[in-house]
Design an enzyme around this catalytic site. Structure first.
Site, PDB file in Angstrom:
ATOM      1  N   GLU A 183      -6.069  -3.354   0.679  1.00 12.87           N
ATOM      2  CA  GLU A 183      -5.468  -2.093   1.121  1.00 12.87           C
ATOM      3  C   GLU A 183      -5.425  -2.067   2.647  1.00 12.87           C
ATOM      4  O   GLU A 183      -6.370  -2.501   3.303  1.00 12.87           O
ATOM      5  CB  GLU A 183      -6.313  -0.895   0.643  1.00 12.87           C
ATOM      6  CG  GLU A 183      -6.425  -0.748  -0.868  1.00 12.87           C
ATOM      7  CD  GLU A 183      -5.189  -0.123  -1.502  1.00 12.87           C
ATOM      8  OE1 GLU A 183      -4.259   0.269  -0.773  1.00 12.87           O
ATOM      9  OE2 GLU A 183      -5.161  -0.052  -2.744  1.00 12.87           O
ATOM     10  N   CYS A 184      -4.349  -1.502   3.187  1.00 15.43           N
ATOM     11  CA  CYS A 184      -4.295  -1.375   4.646  1.00 15.43           C
ATOM     12  C   CYS A 184      -5.217  -0.273   5.115  1.00 15.43           C
ATOM     13  O   CYS A 184      -5.632  -0.226   6.258  1.00 15.43           O
ATOM     14  CB  CYS A 184      -2.880  -1.081   5.104  1.00 15.43           C
ATOM     15  SG  CYS A 184      -2.246   0.503   4.548  1.00 15.43           S
TER      16      CYS A 184
END
Ligand code: SF4
Length: 246
Positions: free
Chosen positions: A232-233
């Site tokens: 996930e960013c």
């Protein structure tokens, strides 16, 4: 009249949404949050779907688009194509960093590879997102995540409260599979991102360390930060990285 957002009965709503068509969830969201509903879009592989679903009900919905400075040129082009076709109300939030200067200051010598993707995402993606949410101050945020994209998304609920952004987060597509996505895209003649047909199932930034094509059998997000233990960013996580000093 809708009740105050803070009073929503999330367990009941989530039970109802598990059996709902995504378009009905978007419809409920538009009625519930009215002009305080926004959506985000990466203008990625299948982004045209939620954009289409949302703008049919709310043509002027604000669409948050985060420009990290490292997006593929094809992504900018795709955004402009969709903006023209659907007359979209896109709100682009850009990194505060000059992309080249950031690499220099962060000690990232290789522009095609990030040694510290968490720091880069925090500086160039999470900060613009937090700024967007502060400035637009939505009550509801529509996003296009799906449970089958990654382990981190399997436990997500259709509607959740985000203490990080102080708003409700609605994910109407949670239970859809690639097959349902494809059927909707086909029915409404919606385009995939131009890199999709080259094997890019999830499209973020252009360093190879951040986005690569996937092979058959891999899950759609496995091409993101491949081999780096990151999926996930950060913008979809509830914890707030302290980006204030970035
Ligand atoms: S996806 Fe990669 S290039 Fe983009 S902000 Fe995150 S680490 Fe930086």
């Amino acid at each position: 009249m809708s009740v105050l957002a803070e009073q929503l009965d999330l367990p009941t709503l989530n039970e109802m949404f598990e059996a709902s068509d995504p378009a009905k969830i978007v419809e409920w969201s538009a009625a519930q949050f009215a002009d305080r509903l926004v959506m985000s879009s990466s203008f990625g592989a299948e982004s045209a779907l939620l954009i289409h679903m949302a703008t049919r009900l709310k043509p002027d919905i604000k669409i948050i688009f985060l420009d990290t400075g490292y997006l593929f040129p094809e992504t900018h082009l795709f955004m402009e194509q969709l903006r023209a076709r659907f007359d979209l109300n896109v709100w682009t939030y850009r990194t505060r960093n000059d992309p080249i200067a950031y690499l220099h200051h962060a000690g990232e010598e290789n522009p095609t590879w990030r040694k510290d993707p968490d720091a880069c995402c925090a500086a160039n993606k999470e900060e613009p997102m937090e700024r967007a949410m502060r400035e637009l101050a939505p009550k509801g945020w529509l996003r296009g995540i799906r449970r089958n994209q990654a382990e981190t998304r399997k436990e997500r609920q259709f509607i959740e409260w985000s203490p990080r952004y102080s708003c409700y987060v609605i994910s109407p597509l949670l239970n859809w599979t690639g097959r349902e996505i494809f059927a909707y895209m086909k029915k409404h003649d919606l385009p995939y991102h131009p890199l999709y047909e080259k094997g890019y199932a999830s499209i973020g930034c252009n360093p190879l360390s951040c986005t690569r094509p996937i092979t058959e059998g891999e899950d759609p997000r496995s091409g993101r930060w491949s081999g780096q233990g990151k999926v996930e960013c950060g913008i979809n996580l509830n914890n707030s990285l302290d980006s204030a000093g970035l």
